[in-house]
Design a protein around this motif. Structure first.
Motif, PDB file in Angstrom:
ATOM      1  N   LYS A  92       0.830  -1.207   0.000  1.00  0.00           N
ATOM      2  CA  LYS A  92       0.000   0.000   0.000  1.00  0.00           C
ATOM      3  C   LYS A  92       0.866   1.258   0.000  1.00  0.00           C
ATOM      4  CE  LYS A  92      -3.933  -2.213   2.090  1.00  0.00           C
ATOM      5  NZ  LYS A  92      -5.265  -1.859   2.495  1.00  0.00           N
ATOM      6  N   VAL A  93       2.000   1.191   0.673  1.00  0.00           N
ATOM      7  CA  VAL A  93       2.947   2.314   0.671  1.00  0.00           C
ATOM      8  C   VAL A  93       3.481   2.530  -0.746  1.00  0.00           C
ATOM      9  CG1 VAL A  93       5.218   3.077   1.481  1.00  0.00           C
ATOM     10  CG2 VAL A  93       3.585   2.083   3.093  1.00  0.00           C
ATOM     11  N   TYR A  94       3.885   1.454  -1.411  1.00  0.00           N
ATOM     12  CA  TYR A  94       4.386   1.575  -2.781  1.00  0.00           C
ATOM     13  C   TYR A  94       3.299   2.079  -3.716  1.00  0.00           C
ATOM     14  CZ  TYR A  94       9.008  -0.283  -2.002  1.00  0.00           C
ATOM     15  OH  TYR A  94      10.301  -0.440  -1.587  1.00  0.00           O
ATOM     16  N   ASN A  95       2.088   1.635  -3.516  1.00  0.00           N
ATOM     17  CA  ASN A  95       0.983   2.109  -4.329  1.00  0.00           C
ATOM     18  C   ASN A  95       0.792   3.615  -4.133  1.00  0.00           C
ATOM     19  OD1 ASN A  95      -1.290   1.864  -6.095  1.00  0.00           O
ATOM     20  ND2 ASN A  95      -2.614   1.930  -4.293  1.00  0.00           N
ATOM     21  N   ALA A  96       0.854   4.083  -2.902  1.00  0.00           N
ATOM     22  CA  ALA A  96       0.710   5.509  -2.615  1.00  0.00           C
ATOM     23  C   ALA A  96       1.850   6.311  -3.240  1.00  0.00           C
ATOM     24  CB  ALA A  96       0.658   5.741  -1.109  1.00  0.00           C
ATOM     25  N   LYS A  97       3.038   5.733  -3.287  1.00  0.00           N
ATOM     26  CA  LYS A  97       4.186   6.419  -3.898  1.00  0.00           C
ATOM     27  C   LYS A  97       4.019   6.519  -5.408  1.00  0.00           C
ATOM     28  CE  LYS A  97       9.096   6.147  -4.701  1.00  0.00           C
ATOM     29  NZ  LYS A  97       9.907   5.200  -5.409  1.00  0.00           N
ATOM     30  N   ASN A  98       3.434   5.505  -6.012  1.00  0.00           N
ATOM     31  CA  ASN A  98       3.335   5.456  -7.469  1.00  0.00           C
ATOM     32  C   ASN A  98       2.070   6.082  -8.035  1.00  0.00           C
ATOM     33  OD1 ASN A  98       5.814   4.185  -7.722  1.00  0.00           O
ATOM     34  ND2 ASN A  98       4.908   2.180  -7.357  1.00  0.00           N
ATOM     35  N   LYS A  99       1.143   6.485  -7.174  1.00  0.00           N
ATOM     36  CA  LYS A  99      -0.071   7.144  -7.667  1.00  0.00           C
ATOM     37  C   LYS A  99       0.302   8.439  -8.365  1.00  0.00           C
ATOM     38  CE  LYS A  99      -3.616   5.486  -4.580  1.00  0.00           C
ATOM     39  NZ  LYS A  99      -4.633   5.833  -3.612  1.00  0.00           N
ATOM     40  N   SER A 100      -0.585   8.898  -9.225  1.00  0.00           N
ATOM     41  CA  SER A 100      -0.281  10.128  -9.963  1.00  0.00           C
ATOM     42  C   SER A 100      -0.075  11.316  -9.022  1.00  0.00           C
ATOM     43  CB  SER A 100      -1.395  10.428 -10.972  1.00  0.00           C
ATOM     44  OG  SER A 100      -2.622  10.604 -10.294  1.00  0.00           O
ATOM     45  N   GLN A 101      -0.748  11.317  -7.874  1.00  0.00           N
ATOM     46  CA  GLN A 101      -0.574  12.410  -6.913  1.00  0.00           C
ATOM     47  C   GLN A 101       0.684  12.225  -6.079  1.00  0.00           C
ATOM     48  OE1 GLN A 101      -3.141  10.259  -7.039  1.00  0.00           O
ATOM     49  NE2 GLN A 101      -5.067  11.234  -6.550  1.00  0.00           N
ATOM     50  N   VAL A 103       1.429  10.599  -3.140  1.00  0.00           N
ATOM     51  CA  VAL A 103       1.065  11.095  -1.810  1.00  0.00           C
ATOM     52  C   VAL A 103       2.083  10.775  -0.721  1.00  0.00           C
ATOM     53  CG1 VAL A 103      -1.406  11.187  -2.305  1.00  0.00           C
ATOM     54  CG2 VAL A 103      -0.414   9.082  -1.420  1.00  0.00           C
ATOM     55  N   VAL A 104       3.074   9.949  -1.008  1.00  0.00           N
ATOM     56  CA  VAL A 104       4.162   9.705  -0.060  1.00  0.00           C
ATOM     57  C   VAL A 104       5.489   9.882  -0.798  1.00  0.00           C
ATOM     58  CG1 VAL A 104       2.779   8.161   1.379  1.00  0.00           C
ATOM     59  CG2 VAL A 104       4.252   7.192  -0.377  1.00  0.00           C
ATOM     60  N   ASN A 105       6.531  10.174  -0.027  1.00  0.00           N
ATOM     61  CA  ASN A 105       7.837  10.413  -0.647  1.00  0.00           C
ATOM     62  C   ASN A 105       8.804   9.264  -0.338  1.00  0.00           C
ATOM     63  OD1 ASN A 105       8.539  10.922   2.030  1.00  0.00           O
ATOM     64  ND2 ASN A 105       8.683  13.134   1.751  1.00  0.00           N
ATOM     65  N   GLU A 106       9.991   9.373  -0.903  1.00  0.00           N
ATOM     66  CA  GLU A 106      10.998   8.315  -0.778  1.00  0.00           C
ATOM     67  C   GLU A 106      11.404   8.029   0.674  1.00  0.00           C
ATOM     68  OE1 GLU A 106      13.062   5.178  -1.948  1.00  0.00           O
ATOM     69  OE2 GLU A 106      11.935   6.393  -3.373  1.00  0.00           O
ATOM     70  N   PRO A 107      11.637   9.046   1.510  1.00  0.00           N
ATOM     71  CA  PRO A 107      11.993   8.744   2.908  1.00  0.00           C
ATOM     72  C   PRO A 107      10.902   7.966   3.646  1.00  0.00           C
ATOM     73  CG  PRO A 107      12.603  10.985   2.396  1.00  0.00           C
ATOM     74  CD  PRO A 107      11.807  10.480   1.226  1.00  0.00           C
ATOM     75  N   PHE A 108       9.638   8.292   3.382  1.00  0.00           N
ATOM     76  CA  PHE A 108       8.550   7.552   4.034  1.00  0.00           C
ATOM     77  C   PHE A 108       8.553   6.099   3.578  1.00  0.00           C
ATOM     78  CE2 PHE A 108       4.162   6.002   4.282  1.00  0.00           C
ATOM     79  CZ  PHE A 108       3.972   6.117   5.648  1.00  0.00           C
ATOM     80  N   VAL A 109       8.743   5.883   2.289  1.00  0.00           N
ATOM     81  CA  VAL A 109       8.800   4.519   1.750  1.00  0.00           C
ATOM     82  C   VAL A 109       9.946   3.752   2.406  1.00  0.00           C
ATOM     83  CG1 VAL A 109       9.208   3.130  -0.337  1.00  0.00           C
ATOM     84  CG2 VAL A 109       7.723   5.146  -0.444  1.00  0.00           C
ATOM     85  N   LYS A 110      11.102   4.388   2.516  1.00  0.00           N
ATOM     86  CA  LYS A 110      12.268   3.738   3.113  1.00  0.00           C
ATOM     87  C   LYS A 110      12.016   3.395   4.581  1.00  0.00           C
ATOM     88  CE  LYS A 110      16.650   2.633   2.455  1.00  0.00           C
ATOM     89  NZ  LYS A 110      17.043   1.601   1.518  1.00  0.00           N
TER      90      LYS A 110
END
Length: 160
Positions: A92-101, A103-110
């Protein structure tokens, strides 16, 4: 990138994390819930495409929900009824990162990736819940600003 908070400067390098960002969910230490959580909050809030507080809360609420679901659960039940859904949060985190908006950034994903990869029992889930709660708390703090990055939007006071 360099970030400054309360006269403390930290440097973010996604490919090489230093001790300012490392944590071990098998043994929670005071510095993890203090300094390490604060460092993650500063970077998550201020890196390009900063994360909105509503998105941060959404992911925290899911971890909190899974934690409370796991209370008083036998280890085998945890492994089959909770752990798969903890691991699913990563997708779900990766999905949020890859959405057109985005909505999350690289540090949050990490941050989420490092944590979720360590969760394998109720204790590590509990420790992650506490760490994530500390990150959310520091995220809400005023005075977070970017240093040495003219092209980046300043998120001073973000999350209020």
């Amino acid at each position: 990138m360099k970030f400054k908070f309360n006269n403390k400067t930290i440097e973010w390098n996604k490919s090489k994390l230093d001790n300012n960002f490392l944590f071990d969910l098998t043994k929670l230490e005071a510095s993890t819930l203090d300094d390490v959580a604060q460092n993650w909050a500063i970077v998550i809030a201020n890196a390009p495409r900063g994360v909105k507080s509503s998105q941060l809360r959404k992911f925290y609420d899911k971890i909190d929900e899974l934690y409370y679901k796991s209370l008083n659960m036998h280890r085998d039940d945890f492994q089959t009824k909770v752990l798969p859904f903890v691991k699913m949060v990563r997708s779900k985190v990766y999905n949020a990162k890859n959405k057109s908006q985005k909505v999350v950034n690289e540090p949050f994903v990490k941050f989420m990736e490092i944590a979720i990869n360590q969760i394998d029992n109720q204790e590590t889930l509990k420790n992650f819940k506490f760490l994530f709660e500390a990150v959310v708390g520091f995220y809400q703090t005023q005075g977070v600003k970017v240093e040495n990055n003219q092209n980046h939007r300043n998120n001073y006071g973000r999350g209020r």
